[in-house]
Design a protein around this motif. Sequence first.
Motif, short mmCIF file in Angstrom:
data_model
loop_
_atom_site.label_atom_id
_atom_site.label_comp_id
_atom_site.label_asym_id
_atom_site.label_seq_id
_atom_site.Cartn_x
_atom_site.Cartn_y
_atom_site.Cartn_z
N ASP A 96 0.93 -1.08 -0.08
CA ASP A 96 -0.01 0.02 -0.14
C ASP A 96 1.10 1.07 -0.15
O ASP A 96 0.30 2.17 0.19
CB ASP A 96 -0.86 0.08 1.18
CG ASP A 96 -0.26 0.14 2.31
OD1 ASP A 96 0.85 -0.19 2.60
OD2 ASP A 96 -0.93 0.02 3.50
N SER A 97 2.23 1.18 -0.16
CA SER A 97 2.92 2.37 0.02
C SER A 97 4.31 1.97 -0.78
O SER A 97 4.90 0.84 -0.91
CB SER A 97 3.35 2.89 1.11
OG SER A 97 4.14 2.07 1.85
N THR A 98 5.02 3.02 -1.28
CA THR A 98 6.43 2.68 -1.87
C THR A 98 7.45 2.15 -0.74
O THR A 98 8.18 1.17 -1.22
CB THR A 98 6.94 4.03 -2.51
OG1 THR A 98 6.14 4.62 -3.50
CG2 THR A 98 8.40 3.70 -3.13
#
Length: 109
Positions: free
Chosen positions: A95-97
Amino acid sequence: MKKSTLILSFLVLLAVGGRYFFLHVSDWLAVSEPPQKADVILCLNGNLARVPKVVELFRQGYGDTVLVTFPATRKAVIKAGVPEAAVLTLDGGFDSTYAEAAGVKIDVT
């Protein structure tokens, strides 16, 4: 000079400076080093605008394998010309880099 004029001038200067900063911050963060050959070319998700650069690096021989983190990115990379056998998908529901980078570190190294 009136206090209100001074405050208004400061706010205008702050707005113009802030706009300039946010429009050009990516220029300051850009890496200007040439790419080096690697085992894997990583295509982080986020937007498919990264795919053409990944394909270009692959075609230029900077890596033999492309690692993607989402099935949609895999499809786009294959459609752009990277052989299906050269594309690996790391499926982790990221859900994120940061989560992608952490997942790649754990599974690739």
